[in-house]
Design an enzyme around this catalytic site. Structure first.
Site, short mmCIF file in Angstrom:
data_model
loop_
_atom_site.label_atom_id
_atom_site.label_comp_id
_atom_site.label_asym_id
_atom_site.label_seq_id
_atom_site.Cartn_x
_atom_site.Cartn_y
_atom_site.Cartn_z
N ASP A 263 101.71 -31.17 -84.84
CA ASP A 263 100.92 -31.79 -83.86
C ASP A 263 101.21 -33.53 -83.95
OD1 ASP A 263 99.19 -32.14 -81.92
OD2 ASP A 263 97.62 -31.08 -82.59
N ASP A 323 95.60 -28.69 -74.24
CA ASP A 323 94.83 -27.73 -74.86
C ASP A 323 94.08 -26.77 -73.91
OD1 ASP A 323 95.44 -29.10 -77.18
OD2 ASP A 323 93.39 -29.57 -77.77
C1 GLA Z 1 95.29 -30.87 -80.81
C2 GLA Z 1 96.19 -29.60 -80.46
C3 GLA Z 1 94.94 -28.36 -80.83
C4 GLA Z 1 94.56 -28.46 -82.20
C5 GLA Z 1 94.00 -29.74 -82.41
C6 GLA Z 1 93.57 -30.21 -83.73
O1 GLA Z 1 94.50 -31.02 -79.70
O2 GLA Z 1 96.65 -29.34 -79.37
O3 GLA Z 1 95.54 -27.02 -80.60
O4 GLA Z 1 95.38 -28.20 -83.17
O5 GLA Z 1 94.53 -30.91 -82.02
O6 GLA Z 1 92.93 -31.32 -84.06
#
Ligand code: GLA
Length: 500
Positions: A263, A323
């Site tokens: 990520d 997200d």
């Molecule tokens: C980001 C990702 C999410 C999750 C969070 C965790 O927002 O896009 O899917 O993994 O981080 O902190």
């Protein structure tokens, strides 16, 4: 009067003597045994304060300060080439340290912390590491069909722990999900502690023994996934893999990890979007060199047209959006916007419109059926994101609808596209390996409506011979030159149609 002026001058000089210049660190203990640090690097000139604030994944520059001589309001801002994010911090020097108040998000409650003087340079970003020249990472041969499984984040966020992961594995292995194809049990952010003396990444007290957990998940015939970031910090502010890519990949292999979600988050403070490909390539190579097949999930929210280079860096899937939230608007805004990039998906490398929200409570059963249908038409990874131990039979039935899953998991690996749109109705189709087609009639509107598609528009030369309703699990009789169905508000009718 003279006395008063003297007193005022004294008070002012006392206050100004309270110089905030220097490095400050607030250490907040978290229930998982780790410590969340907020760093302030401040320079005070009169009542003006400049400098930087580092909190979780964010490294802000102070762009404005008001107030003083006692209490200051600092406006901090960061720009990562695409978007700007701002935060406000109120700081006040007291006898026990620098009192800091802020909100993690504008709508979140105010939080308070006390920072103490830190070491010179403490909290500064690590130096930028050189990036490798681009090459094509050898395919790992995994994810021939879109990955299926479960991920902890959507429901549990930082509450994920060893017991919860075991319980999810137990549920998948016993409730029919495993037979339906759900395989990966994925731990998202917040499992990490800091590195030890050898710079090996450690688990925090929520995960006492990652190898034992992997053994347990494997004993159920399932696979274990983990999460990290190419930056110094993950999104939740935990330790990332920056500068430790090979070391971490080896650690994951040693533990028996089968899947990595990687990520971007903290990497944005160091690299530009255009450099993402080299950054992701680094971990793609490291995973390949780890000696264990590890599926590689890129999570950088679809920036820099990741679908154009995700495969080259060894990615098996890549997020195409920000997200998802457990809400109709969020799910549909994401899901119905995936049509243009369909050609980039295929066996081994998938567009990922984010994990499922099915069963998390923010949508109706009808809407969750739409979610499942749309993701399957999109050949999207199916990573359940709900509490598998406590779900209703209805939700389980949606997640384990084998007819719909067969569309998602079709070996041809073609991502479906929109074939028509009229007002609130949309018709999507996905070509399948046996020559048939999955056709989904969606109603995005507020009341029931008839949705239709002509066989010609659906790509059939004549009226097809056979159609099966994938939610009612029964054959549908076909006649005439079009298919018409009554679709409930926010609902779907999904059929599998074959000419023969
Ligand atoms: C980001 C990702 C999410 C999750 C969070 C965790 O927002 O896009 O899917 O993994 O981080 O902190």
């Amino acid at each position: 009067m003279k006395k008063f002026v003297l007193l005022a001058a004294l008070v002012q000089s006392y206050c100004l003597a309270a110089d905030l210049t220097g490095y400050w660190v607030a250490r907040d203990p978290l229930p998982d045994g780790t410590v969340r640090r907020t760093y302030l690097d401040l320079k005070q000139e009169g009542t003006r304060i400049t400098g930087h604030i580092r909190a979780t994944q964010f490294y802000y520059e102070i762009v404005d300060s008001t107030g003083g001589p006692d209490t200051f309001t600092l406006t901090a801002s960061m720009h990562d080439g695409k978007s700007t994010r701002s935060a406000k911090y109120e700081v006040k020097l007291e006898s026990d340290g620098l009192h800091v108040s802020t909100r993690r998000r504008p709508e979140a409650p105010l939080i308070h912390m006390v920072a103490h003087r830190g070491q010179p340079g403490e909290g500064a970003l690590p130096a930028r590491l050189p990036l490798p020249a681009l090459h094509t990472v050898a395919p790992n041969g995994l994810a021939k069909t879109p990955p299926m499984g479960w991920n902890s984040w959507n429901k549990f966020a930082s509450r994920v722990d060893d017991a919860g992961v075991r319980a999810s594995a137990d549920a998948i292995a016993s409730n029919g999900m495993k037979e339906a194809g759900y395989l990966y049990v994925n731990i998202d952010d917040t499992w990490q502690a800091e590195r030890d003396a050898k710079r090996e990444i450690q688990t925090n007290k929520k995960f006492p023994d990652m190898k034992a957990l992997a053994d347990y998940v494997h004993s159920k015939g399932l696979k274990l996934g983990i999460y990290s970031s190419p930056g110094p910090n993950t999104c939740a502010g935990y330790e990332g893999s920056y500068g430790h890519e090979e070391q971490d990949a080896k650690t994951y292999a040693k533990w028996g990890i089968d899947y990595l979600k990687y990520d971007w988050c903290g990497a944005r403070n160091i690299y530009k979007d255009e450099e993402m490909q080299a950054v992701y390539q680094k971990m793609g190579d490291a995973l390949n060199a780890s000696g264990r097949p590890i599926a590689y999930s890129l999570c950088q929210y679809g920036r820099d047209d990741v679908w154009k280079w995700g495969t080259k860096v060894g990615g098996n899937l890549w997020r195409t959006t920000g997200d998802i939230r457990d809400a109709w608007d969020s799910m549909t805004t994401i899901g119905f916007n995936q049509t243009d990039i369909a050609d980039y998906a295929g066996p081994g490398h998938w567009n990922d419109p984010d994990m499922l929200e099915i069963g998390n409570g923010g949508m109706t059963t009808t809407e969750y059926k739409t979610h499942m249908s749309l993701w399957s038409i999109l050949a999207a990874p199916l990573l359940a994101g709900n509490d598998l131990q406590h779900m209703s039979p209805e939700i389980l039935a949606i997640l384990t609808n084998k007819d719909v899953i067969a569309v998602d998991q079709d070996v041809a690996g073609k991502q479906g596209t929109r074939i028509s749109k009229s007002g609130d109705s949309e018709v999507w189709a996905k070509p399948l390996s046996d020559g048939s087609k999955a056709i989904a009639l969606f109603n995005r509107g507020g009341s029931e409506m008839k949705v239709s598609i002509t066989w010609a528009d659906a790509g059939f030369k004549a009226t097809p011979r056979h159609a099966r309703d994938l939610w009612l699990h029964k054959d549908v009789s076909l006649e005439g030159d079009q298919f018409v169905a009554t679709v409930p508000s926010h609902g779907v009718v999904m059929v599998r149609v074959s000419a023969r």
